[in-house]
Design an enzyme around this catalytic site. Structure first.
Site, short mmCIF file in Angstrom:
data_model
loop_
_atom_site.label_atom_id
_atom_site.label_comp_id
_atom_site.label_asym_id
_atom_site.label_seq_id
_atom_site.Cartn_x
_atom_site.Cartn_y
_atom_site.Cartn_z
N GLN A 1 0.83 -1.20 0.00
CA GLN A 1 0.00 0.00 0.00
C GLN A 1 0.87 1.25 0.00
O GLN A 1 1.93 1.28 0.62
CB GLN A 1 -0.91 0.00 1.23
CG GLN A 1 -2.09 0.94 1.13
CD GLN A 1 -3.21 0.59 2.10
OE1 GLN A 1 -3.28 -0.53 2.58
NE2 GLN A 1 -4.08 1.53 2.39
N SER B 1 3.16 -6.49 3.16
CA SER B 1 1.81 -6.28 3.68
C SER B 1 0.76 -6.82 2.70
O SER B 1 0.71 -8.03 2.49
CB SER B 1 1.60 -4.80 4.01
OG SER B 1 0.42 -4.61 4.73
N LEU B 2 -0.04 -5.97 2.05
CA LEU B 2 -1.03 -6.50 1.11
C LEU B 2 -0.34 -7.28 0.00
O LEU B 2 -0.90 -8.22 -0.58
CB LEU B 2 -1.91 -5.39 0.54
CG LEU B 2 -1.43 -4.59 -0.67
CD1 LEU B 2 -1.85 -5.23 -1.98
CD2 LEU B 2 -1.96 -3.17 -0.63
N ARG C 1 -10.19 -6.73 3.86
CA ARG C 1 -9.03 -6.35 4.70
C ARG C 1 -8.85 -4.83 4.69
O ARG C 1 -8.69 -4.20 5.73
CB ARG C 1 -7.78 -7.04 4.16
CG ARG C 1 -6.49 -6.79 4.93
CD ARG C 1 -5.34 -7.54 4.23
NE ARG C 1 -4.06 -7.45 4.91
CZ ARG C 1 -3.16 -6.51 4.70
NH1 ARG C 1 -3.40 -5.54 3.83
NH2 ARG C 1 -1.99 -6.51 5.34
N HIS D 1 -0.25 -2.41 11.05
CA HIS D 1 0.66 -3.41 11.63
C HIS D 1 1.00 -3.08 13.09
O HIS D 1 2.16 -3.01 13.47
CB HIS D 1 1.91 -3.57 10.76
CG HIS D 1 1.57 -4.04 9.38
ND1 HIS D 1 1.13 -5.32 9.13
CD2 HIS D 1 1.55 -3.39 8.20
CE1 HIS D 1 0.86 -5.43 7.84
NE2 HIS D 1 1.09 -4.27 7.26
N GLN E 1 -0.37 -11.13 10.63
CA GLN E 1 0.28 -10.07 9.85
C GLN E 1 -0.46 -8.72 9.96
O GLN E 1 0.14 -7.67 9.85
CB GLN E 1 0.37 -10.52 8.38
CG GLN E 1 1.29 -9.68 7.51
CD GLN E 1 0.56 -9.14 6.30
OE1 GLN E 1 -0.51 -8.53 6.43
NE2 GLN E 1 1.13 -9.33 5.13
#
Length: 306
Positions: free
Chosen positions: A10, A91-92, A116, A196, A246
């Site tokens: 992102q 991440s994503l 998400r 996170h 995560q």
């Protein structure tokens, strides 16, 4: 020679992304059309035309970067110049890596990332929080900074760059305390909130039943976990559990890259808009070869390099 495919996270989004790929290849255009039907809104138009404000919303941005990255991955695979021995993503982007390795299908990945993104955005709105990039801090300085402000480490991007999450007040305090500790730079980031970190616990809880309804498979090749910095297990249930972890846990990109190198990877190819991850690969280990595929021009350059 071993190669690692890596998928953008992102913040890489930019209006116009994926457009030239899609216009040049009917199969790639099909991914954007499929995304529209799966998601029930015009993701293709937002990717190709913007506006940037719409593209920045987490529930739009996460599937948008995934589709663009997967389109880029498919375009390079069709060129038949490379085979990948492992995958990673930030991440994503880790979801893109899992999809590339056959852990879940394209449609399921889209559904997961829309949910998400939406749940993360809701968590941001429920409790104001933020992020700050820390450059040039020693481990001791970073520990002291977290202890004094209550911030937590969200991303370990390289030995020289980490990102902290915290409340709005804690982030403001971190900028001041970093200066007092003699840390080189502290840059508040324009994010919706503290990703996170424990601030994302409500998103993690809402995502759990969504993942329960999705079929996961054993990966066809190793996918590195942001949480452990090691390959995911071949057990689908364990992968689901790690991907929930995560959402609230630290993403250790630096360790992912070093582990891929230990597994023999010498070339890393980043898929998706921007060059953030390929840039970090070179910072983590300048001996590694880093390429990217973001559009037709970078596709041609990467094919030529490979």
């Amino acid at each position: 020679m071993a190669n690692c495919c890596i998928f953008a996270g992102q913040g890489a989004q930019v209006p116009g992304m994926g457009k030239d790929f899609a216009e040049a290849d009917a199969e790639v255009m099909g991914f954007f059309d499929k995304a529209n039907s799966v998601l029930g809104f015009d993701l293709k138009k937002i990717c190709f035309e913007g506006p940037a404000e719409e593209l920045t919303k987490s529930n739009v941005c996460q599937p948008a970067i995934f589709v663009t990255s997967y389109a880029a991955y498919t375009a390079l695979k069709k060129a038949k110049v490379v085979d990948f021995t492992c995958a990673a993503g930030l991440s994503l982007g880790e979801w893109g890596a899992l999809c590339a390795a056959g852990v879940l299908d394209f449609d399921s990945t889209l559904k997961v990332l829309e949910a998400r993104g939406r749940f993360m955005q809701e968590a941001c709105e429920a409790t104001p929080s933020g992020m700050i990039a820390i450059v040039g801090a020693s481990e001791a300085q970073l520990s002291e900074l977290c202890a004094k402000t209550g911030c937590t480490v969200a991303n370990i991007n390289s030995a020289a760059q980490q990102v902290l999450s915290g409340s709005k007040d804690a982030i403001a305090q971190a900028a001041t305390v970093a200066k007092e500790l003699g840390i080189k730079r502290a840059i508040p980031l324009a994010t919706a909130g503290g990703f996170h970190s424990p601030f994302m616990q409500p998103a993690r809880e809402k995502l759990a039943p969504i993942l329960d309804g999705i079929t996961f498979n054993a990966p066809k090749f190793p996918v590195l976990s942001n949480v452990t910095g090691k390959p995911h297990s071949s057990d689908p249930g364990a992968i689901k559990a790690m991907m929930l972890e995560q959402v609230t846990g630290t993403t250790n990109w630096a360790q992912d890259v070093l582990t891929a190198k230990e597994m023999g990877a010498t070339t890393f190819v980043e898929f998706g808009p921007g060059k953030v991850l390929s840039g970090l690969v070179k910072k983590i280990d300048p001996s590694l070869n880093a390429l990217n595929v973001a559009d037709l021009a970078s596709l041609e350059a990467t094919v030529a390099a490979l």
